[in-house]
Design an enzyme around this catalytic site. Structure first.
Site, PDB file in Angstrom:
ATOM      1  N   ASP A 176       0.886  -1.104  -0.114  1.00 11.28           N
ATOM      2  CA  ASP A 176      -0.019   0.054  -0.024  1.00 11.28           C
ATOM      3  C   ASP A 176       0.967   1.244  -0.007  1.00 11.28           C
ATOM      4  O   ASP A 176       1.605   1.340   0.951  1.00 11.28           O
ATOM      5  CB  ASP A 176      -0.816   0.022   1.296  1.00 11.28           C
ATOM      6  CG  ASP A 176      -1.889   1.088   1.418  1.00 11.28           C
ATOM      7  OD1 ASP A 176      -1.655   2.048   0.805  1.00 11.28           O
ATOM      8  OD2 ASP A 176      -2.571   1.148   1.985  1.00 11.28           O
ATOM      9  N   ASN A 195       3.351   3.051 -10.785  1.00  5.93           N
ATOM     10  CA  ASN A 195       1.879   2.993 -11.564  1.00  5.93           C
ATOM     11  C   ASN A 195       0.621   3.133 -10.705  1.00  5.93           C
ATOM     12  O   ASN A 195      -0.290   3.834 -11.177  1.00  5.93           O
ATOM     13  CB  ASN A 195       1.684   1.559 -12.285  1.00  5.93           C
ATOM     14  CG  ASN A 195       0.442   1.457 -12.838  1.00  5.93           C
ATOM     15  OD1 ASN A 195      -0.085   1.936 -13.923  1.00  5.93           O
ATOM     16  ND2 ASN A 195      -0.552   0.546 -12.033  1.00  5.93           N
ATOM     17  N   TYR A 241      -6.467  15.715 -10.000  1.00  7.00           N
ATOM     18  CA  TYR A 241      -5.682  14.739 -10.631  1.00  7.00           C
ATOM     19  C   TYR A 241      -4.609  15.306 -11.667  1.00  7.00           C
ATOM     20  O   TYR A 241      -3.352  15.072 -11.437  1.00  7.00           O
ATOM     21  CB  TYR A 241      -6.640  13.650 -11.460  1.00  7.00           C
ATOM     22  CG  TYR A 241      -5.791  12.912 -12.232  1.00  7.00           C
ATOM     23  CD1 TYR A 241      -5.619  11.508 -11.681  1.00  7.00           C
ATOM     24  CD2 TYR A 241      -5.648  12.952 -13.610  1.00  7.00           C
ATOM     25  CE1 TYR A 241      -4.724  10.443 -12.514  1.00  7.00           C
ATOM     26  CE2 TYR A 241      -5.230  12.033 -14.396  1.00  7.00           C
ATOM     27  CZ  TYR A 241      -4.680  10.782 -13.619  1.00  7.00           C
ATOM     28  OH  TYR A 241      -3.993   9.940 -14.519  1.00  7.00           O
ATOM     29  N   LYS A 288      -0.400  15.336 -11.344  1.00  3.03           N
ATOM     30  CA  LYS A 288       0.486  14.802 -12.153  1.00  3.03           C
ATOM     31  C   LYS A 288       1.261  15.758 -12.665  1.00  3.03           C
ATOM     32  O   LYS A 288       2.678  15.303 -12.949  1.00  3.03           O
ATOM     33  CB  LYS A 288      -0.444  14.200 -13.201  1.00  3.03           C
ATOM     34  CG  LYS A 288      -1.314  12.903 -13.195  1.00  3.03           C
ATOM     35  CD  LYS A 288      -0.345  11.728 -12.849  1.00  3.03           C
ATOM     36  CE  LYS A 288      -1.039  10.530 -12.591  1.00  3.03           C
ATOM     37  NZ  LYS A 288      -0.392   9.285 -12.101  1.00  3.03           N
ATOM     38  N   THR A 294     -10.324   1.815 -18.038  1.00  4.06           N
ATOM     39  CA  THR A 294      -9.914   1.318 -16.907  1.00  4.06           C
ATOM     40  C   THR A 294     -10.961   1.915 -15.614  1.00  4.06           C
ATOM     41  O   THR A 294     -11.708   3.118 -15.922  1.00  4.06           O
ATOM     42  CB  THR A 294      -8.512   1.731 -16.290  1.00  4.06           C
ATOM     43  OG1 THR A 294      -8.459   3.005 -15.993  1.00  4.06           O
ATOM     44  CG2 THR A 294      -7.530   1.279 -17.318  1.00  4.06           C
TER      45      THR A 294
HETATM   46  N1  LIG Z   1      -6.617   5.092 -17.596  1.00  5.92           N
HETATM   47  C1  LIG Z   1      -6.129   6.348 -18.144  1.00  5.92           C
HETATM   48  O1  LIG Z   1      -6.853   6.591 -18.826  1.00  5.92           O
HETATM   49  C2  LIG Z   1      -4.882   6.757 -17.723  1.00  5.92           C
HETATM   50  C3  LIG Z   1      -4.682   7.898 -18.245  1.00  5.92           C
HETATM   51  C4  LIG Z   1      -3.318   8.471 -17.864  1.00  5.92           C
HETATM   52  C5  LIG Z   1      -2.593   7.932 -16.775  1.00  5.92           C
HETATM   53  N2  LIG Z   1      -3.143   6.962 -16.369  1.00  5.92           N
HETATM   54  C6  LIG Z   1      -2.396   6.767 -14.948  1.00  5.92           C
HETATM   55  O2  LIG Z   1      -2.273   5.051 -15.235  1.00  5.92           O
HETATM   56  C7  LIG Z   1      -2.060   4.639 -13.709  1.00  5.92           C
HETATM   57  C8  LIG Z   1      -2.648   3.515 -13.529  1.00  5.92           C
HETATM   58  O3  LIG Z   1      -4.179   3.861 -13.535  1.00  5.92           O
HETATM   59  P1  LIG Z   1      -5.436   2.717 -14.280  1.00  5.92           P
HETATM   60  O4  LIG Z   1      -6.145   3.666 -15.219  1.00  5.92           O
HETATM   61  O5  LIG Z   1      -4.913   1.588 -14.482  1.00  5.92           O
HETATM   62  O6  LIG Z   1      -6.316   2.893 -13.126  1.00  5.92           O
HETATM   63  P2  LIG Z   1      -7.248   1.853 -12.079  1.00  5.92           P
HETATM   64  O7  LIG Z   1      -7.715   0.695 -12.903  1.00  5.92           O
HETATM   65  O8  LIG Z   1      -8.091   2.641 -11.021  1.00  5.92           O
HETATM   66  O9  LIG Z   1      -5.945   1.212 -11.041  1.00  5.92           O
HETATM   67  C9  LIG Z   1      -5.272   1.872 -10.291  1.00  5.92           C
HETATM   68  C10 LIG Z   1      -4.254   0.919  -9.717  1.00  5.92           C
HETATM   69  O10 LIG Z   1      -3.907   1.789  -8.447  1.00  5.92           O
HETATM   70  C11 LIG Z   1      -3.957   0.996  -7.258  1.00  5.92           C
HETATM   71  N3  LIG Z   1      -3.745   1.516  -6.150  1.00  5.92           N
HETATM   72  C12 LIG Z   1      -4.558   2.725  -5.785  1.00  5.92           C
HETATM   73  N4  LIG Z   1      -4.203   3.056  -4.597  1.00  5.92           N
HETATM   74  C13 LIG Z   1      -3.206   2.428  -4.033  1.00  5.92           C
HETATM   75  C14 LIG Z   1      -2.383   2.425  -2.891  1.00  5.92           C
HETATM   76  N5  LIG Z   1      -2.537   3.089  -1.895  1.00  5.92           N
HETATM   77  N6  LIG Z   1      -1.384   1.576  -2.798  1.00  5.92           N
HETATM   78  C15 LIG Z   1      -1.191   0.766  -4.107  1.00  5.92           C
HETATM   79  N7  LIG Z   1      -2.002   0.576  -5.054  1.00  5.92           N
HETATM   80  C16 LIG Z   1      -2.829   1.369  -4.991  1.00  5.92           C
HETATM   81  C17 LIG Z   1      -5.248   0.094  -7.462  1.00  5.92           C
HETATM   82  O11 LIG Z   1      -5.065  -0.809  -6.553  1.00  5.92           O
HETATM   83  P3  LIG Z   1      -6.658  -1.206  -5.584  1.00  5.92           P
HETATM   84  O12 LIG Z   1      -7.441  -2.133  -6.706  1.00  5.92           O
HETATM   85  O13 LIG Z   1      -5.852  -2.167  -4.809  1.00  5.92           O
HETATM   86  O14 LIG Z   1      -7.373  -0.066  -5.231  1.00  5.92           O
HETATM   87  C18 LIG Z   1      -5.152  -0.481  -8.758  1.00  5.92           C
HETATM   88  O15 LIG Z   1      -4.501  -1.403  -8.906  1.00  5.92           O
HETATM   89  C19 LIG Z   1      -2.272   6.024 -12.584  1.00  5.92           C
HETATM   90  O16 LIG Z   1      -0.990   6.215 -12.290  1.00  5.92           O
HETATM   91  C20 LIG Z   1      -3.107   6.712 -13.557  1.00  5.92           C
HETATM   92  O17 LIG Z   1      -2.956   7.936 -13.143  1.00  5.92           O
HETATM   93  C21 LIG Z   1      -4.086   6.519 -16.381  1.00  5.92           C
END
Ligand SMILES: NC(=O)c1ccc[n+]([C@@H]2O[C@H](COP(=O)([O-])OP(=O)(O)OC[C@H]3O[C@@H](n4cnc5c(N)ncnc54)[C@H](OP(=O)(O)O)[C@@H]3O)[C@@H](O)[C@H]2O)c1
Length: 248
Positions: free
Chosen positions: A61, A88, A164, A168, A199
């Site tokens: 965490d 990530n 957010y 970033k 996601t």
């Molecule tokens: N999706 C997009 O369009 C997009 C665009 C640009 C950048 N991003 C970036 O990509 C990265 C991944 O995002 P995603 O879209 O895959 O989001 P997601 O599906 O919501 O996944 C987020 C991940 O972060 C984990 N997480 C959250 N809080 C945490 C904590 N305190 N300790 C450890 N793990 C934690 C979650 O675990 P739990 O399931 O246990 O909560 C999950 O595995 C992020 O940094 C996001 O800002 C995403």
């Protein structure tokens, strides 16, 4: 992926979304999760896709110093080094436009996961990254939303997820400053944007498959050191693995 097979790669937030896609693409490296059960389920998902290589769940965490330290100990005991750290794990929230009563807490939560926790995860893992014979590499998953140029020029539309985007932008400067620290001269730092992926973060409103979003991380993990400039900010377009620079 034999060229990266000997490397020890740790991906935070890897039980779903882009983190899981990064693991699927890299397929043979430690992943992390806040919850070991979710981590085991994610590995079962990979097995069901025919991925047989070693993927090890590590509980972390990122908002807990103790949890980060425990993860460092696991990697230290089992591998003695870390070659690539992929920060990530991330969080986004849309504050109410009319009720500000929970804004302070929402901003703090977003900032904690997206900035402070990345700083602490890097700080705790740097001694292991410095043990890497390949030269340690940190890849911080940012967002094009952290680009002041893209927002101020109007190239990106305005956003309701302001905390957010602000977080970033802060992550970007944090990464640049870490790369300038003389103590980190042998470690490479990179920032990436996976693009707008489907996601949980955006209620699956993204347009890219998370596996396509993972390409930019895979491209950097497999790139030779110094092939791309240190503390660069990159993305990939479409299905291409070629890295394209994002303006700050
Ligand atoms: N999706 C997009 O369009 C997009 C665009 C640009 C950048 N991003 C970036 O990509 C990265 C991944 O995002 P995603 O879209 O895959 O989001 P997601 O599906 O919501 O996944 C987020 C991940 O972060 C984990 N997480 C959250 N809080 C945490 C904590 N305190 N300790 C450890 N793990 C934690 C979650 O675990 P739990 O399931 O246990 O909560 C999950 O595995 C992020 O940094 C996001 O800002 C995403």
């Amino acid at each position: 992926m034999s060229s990266i097979a000997p490397r020890v790669i740790l991906v935070t937030g890897a039980n779903r979304g882009i983190g899981l896609a990064i693991i699927q693409a890299l397929a043979s490296h430690p992943q992390t999760t806040k919850d070991m059960k979710k981590g085991e389920e994610a590995i079962q998902e990979l097995r069901s896709k025919g991925i047989t290589s070693v993927v090890q769940p590590v509980t972390i965490d990122v908002t807990s110093d103790m949890s980060i330290r425990n993860a460092v100990n696991v990697v230290q005991e089992q591998h003695g080094q870390l070659d690539v750290l992929v920060n990530n794990a991330g969080y986004a929230v849309i504050p109410s436009a009319s009720d500000f009563s929970d804004w302070r807490g929402l901003y703090a939560a977003v900032y904690d996961i997206n900035v402070t926790s990345v700083a602490l995860t890097m700080a705790h893992f740097l001694p292991l990254l410095r043990q890497s014979p390949h030269g340690g590499r940190v890849i911080n998953v940012s967002s094009a939303r952290g680009s002041t140029t893209l927002s101020s020029s109007g190239l990106l539309p305005s956003t309701v997820a302001i905390p957010y985007s602000v977080s970033k932008a802060a992550l970007n400067l944090l990464t640049v400053e870490m790369s300038r620290d003389a103590a980190n001269k042998d470690v490479e730092f990179q920032l990436v944007s996976p693009g707008h992926c489907k996601t949980a973060l955006n209620n699956y409103r993204g347009v890219r498959d998370p596996l396509e979003g993972a390409n930019v991380v895979v491209g950097l993990v497999t790139a030779e050191k110094a092939q791309y400039k240190n503390a660069g900010f990159s993305e990939t377009k479409g299905a291409s693995m070629d890295l394209v620079e994002i303006p700050w």
